[in-house]
Write a protein that holds these residues in place. Sequence first.
Motif, short mmCIF file in Angstrom:
data_model
loop_
_atom_site.label_atom_id
_atom_site.label_comp_id
_atom_site.label_asym_id
_atom_site.label_seq_id
_atom_site.Cartn_x
_atom_site.Cartn_y
_atom_site.Cartn_z
N THR A 1 0.84 -1.27 -0.01
CA THR A 1 -0.09 0.01 -0.06
C THR A 1 0.70 1.03 -0.09
O THR A 1 1.73 1.20 0.80
CB THR A 1 -0.88 0.00 1.45
N VAL A 2 0.76 2.03 -1.13
CA VAL A 2 1.59 2.97 -1.26
C VAL A 2 0.98 4.41 -1.25
O VAL A 2 -0.09 4.49 -1.94
CB VAL A 2 2.59 3.00 -2.52
N GLU A 3 1.50 5.39 -0.69
CA GLU A 3 1.01 6.67 -0.42
C GLU A 3 2.01 7.65 -1.48
O GLU A 3 3.13 7.61 -1.42
CB GLU A 3 0.97 7.55 0.94
N LEU A 4 1.08 8.26 -2.42
CA LEU A 4 1.83 9.06 -3.24
C LEU A 4 1.49 10.26 -3.33
O LEU A 4 0.38 10.50 -2.97
CB LEU A 4 1.61 8.27 -4.76
N ALA A 5 2.52 11.34 -3.58
CA ALA A 5 2.15 12.77 -3.99
C ALA A 5 2.41 13.17 -5.39
O ALA A 5 3.56 12.92 -5.85
CB ALA A 5 2.93 13.50 -2.73
N ASP A 6 1.68 13.92 -6.06
CA ASP A 6 1.80 14.31 -7.31
C ASP A 6 2.56 15.66 -7.23
O ASP A 6 2.83 16.29 -6.10
CB ASP A 6 0.59 14.42 -8.27
N GLU A 7 2.86 16.51 -8.36
CA GLU A 7 3.61 17.70 -8.63
C GLU A 7 2.71 18.63 -7.69
O GLU A 7 3.41 19.50 -7.04
CB GLU A 7 3.73 18.20 -9.82
N ASP A 8 1.39 18.41 -7.42
CA ASP A 8 0.64 19.70 -6.69
C ASP A 8 0.36 19.10 -5.31
O ASP A 8 -0.26 19.73 -4.64
CB ASP A 8 -0.57 19.85 -7.47
N ASP A 9 1.32 18.26 -4.90
CA ASP A 9 1.11 17.70 -3.49
C ASP A 9 -0.33 17.15 -3.17
O ASP A 9 -0.81 17.02 -2.00
CB ASP A 9 1.47 18.48 -2.46
N GLN A 10 -0.76 16.55 -4.33
CA GLN A 10 -2.09 16.01 -4.00
C GLN A 10 -1.88 14.39 -3.79
O GLN A 10 -0.97 13.68 -4.43
CB GLN A 10 -3.01 15.94 -5.48
N ARG A 11 -2.52 14.03 -2.68
CA ARG A 11 -2.00 12.47 -2.14
C ARG A 11 -2.90 11.44 -2.87
O ARG A 11 -4.04 11.93 -2.86
CB ARG A 11 -2.14 12.65 -0.43
N ARG A 12 -2.32 10.60 -2.83
CA ARG A 12 -3.42 9.38 -3.31
C ARG A 12 -2.80 8.02 -2.75
O ARG A 12 -1.50 7.86 -2.71
CB ARG A 12 -3.17 9.22 -4.94
N VAL A 13 -3.47 7.11 -2.31
CA VAL A 13 -2.95 5.82 -1.82
C VAL A 13 -3.67 4.78 -2.61
O VAL A 13 -4.75 4.65 -3.16
CB VAL A 13 -3.82 5.55 -0.33
N VAL A 14 -2.79 3.94 -3.20
CA VAL A 14 -2.98 2.78 -3.95
C VAL A 14 -2.37 1.54 -3.18
O VAL A 14 -1.33 1.43 -2.51
CB VAL A 14 -2.41 2.96 -5.47
N THR A 15 -3.10 0.39 -3.59
CA THR A 15 -2.47 -0.93 -3.24
C THR A 15 -2.21 -1.79 -4.27
O THR A 15 -3.30 -1.84 -5.15
CB THR A 15 -3.44 -1.61 -2.07
N ILE A 16 -0.99 -2.35 -4.43
CA ILE A 16 -0.94 -3.20 -5.72
C ILE A 16 -1.38 -4.57 -5.70
O ILE A 16 -0.97 -5.10 -4.39
CB ILE A 16 0.46 -3.25 -6.15
N VAL A 17 -2.43 -5.04 -6.43
CA VAL A 17 -3.05 -6.34 -5.94
C VAL A 17 -2.96 -6.99 -7.46
O VAL A 17 -2.33 -6.56 -8.44
CB VAL A 17 -4.50 -6.30 -5.47
N GLY A 18 -3.57 -8.36 -7.28
CA GLY A 18 -3.60 -8.85 -8.57
C GLY A 18 -4.39 -8.41 -9.62
O GLY A 18 -5.45 -7.77 -9.24
N ASP A 19 -4.20 -8.54 -10.96
CA ASP A 19 -4.93 -8.14 -12.06
C ASP A 19 -6.56 -8.46 -11.90
O ASP A 19 -7.31 -7.78 -12.16
CB ASP A 19 -4.71 -8.54 -13.27
N ASP A 20 -6.72 -9.64 -11.37
CA ASP A 20 -8.16 -10.13 -11.02
C ASP A 20 -8.97 -9.45 -10.14
O ASP A 20 -10.14 -9.70 -10.01
CB ASP A 20 -8.22 -11.60 -10.95
N GLU A 21 -8.19 -8.75 -9.20
CA GLU A 21 -8.94 -8.17 -8.16
C GLU A 21 -8.58 -6.72 -8.23
O GLU A 21 -9.18 -5.87 -7.05
CB GLU A 21 -8.17 -8.67 -6.83
N GLY A 22 -7.98 -6.12 -8.86
CA GLY A 22 -8.12 -4.63 -9.34
C GLY A 22 -9.56 -3.89 -9.18
O GLY A 22 -10.44 -4.22 -9.86
N ASP A 23 -9.52 -2.84 -8.62
CA ASP A 23 -10.64 -2.06 -8.60
C ASP A 23 -10.18 -0.54 -8.20
O ASP A 23 -9.81 -0.21 -7.03
CB ASP A 23 -11.39 -2.35 -7.57
N ALA A 24 -9.83 0.22 -9.41
CA ALA A 24 -9.25 1.77 -9.10
C ALA A 24 -10.05 2.67 -8.10
O ALA A 24 -9.66 3.26 -7.39
CB ALA A 24 -9.03 2.18 -10.47
N SER A 25 -11.44 2.38 -8.15
CA SER A 25 -12.15 3.29 -7.22
C SER A 25 -11.97 2.87 -5.85
O SER A 25 -12.22 3.91 -4.91
CB SER A 25 -13.88 3.11 -7.78
#
Length: 163
Positions: A94-118
């Motif tokens: 589970t990774v917390e990311l910050a873009d150029e505008d310091d907008q934060r986003r948390v994503v978890t890297i899972v299997g392709d069959d269980e991905g759910d971007a929302s």
Amino acid sequence: MADSPPRFITPQGFARIRAEYDELFGVERPKLVETIAWAASNGDRSENGDYIYGRKRLREIDRRLGYLGKVMKTAKVVDPAAQASRDQVRFGATVELADEDDQRRVVTIVGDDEGDASAGRIGWSAPIARALIGAKVGDERIVRLPSGEKSYEIVEIRYAALS
């Protein structure tokens, strides 16, 4: 015949797929077969909506069961909580990311069959996941998206049992 890449999946993702398979095979399909048999016993099948819809739905269920069976057979279950190298982004992180505008986003890297971007679950072969694999806290990664390139800084990496 080339070997296909491993089909990584988390224990929770595998359990969800197994539960869907069991529900379709053990509950929904038998009820549908019973409805089709009842509808067929009513005579003319050409204008029998229950029969026609039932047969169509049965084909959909059988296709889905075949797909789920293939996923379960080829799945390689990887528990993120057991990840040894916790300072780099790997499968299950589970990774917390910050873009150029310091907008934060948390994503978890899972299997392709269980991905759910929302829900923040990104399939491990998605562009953003591929860009993050191997990164450490403080690293900057450029992700090539359909909308163009976007730069992210890795703020935090954690591994825990997924829910």
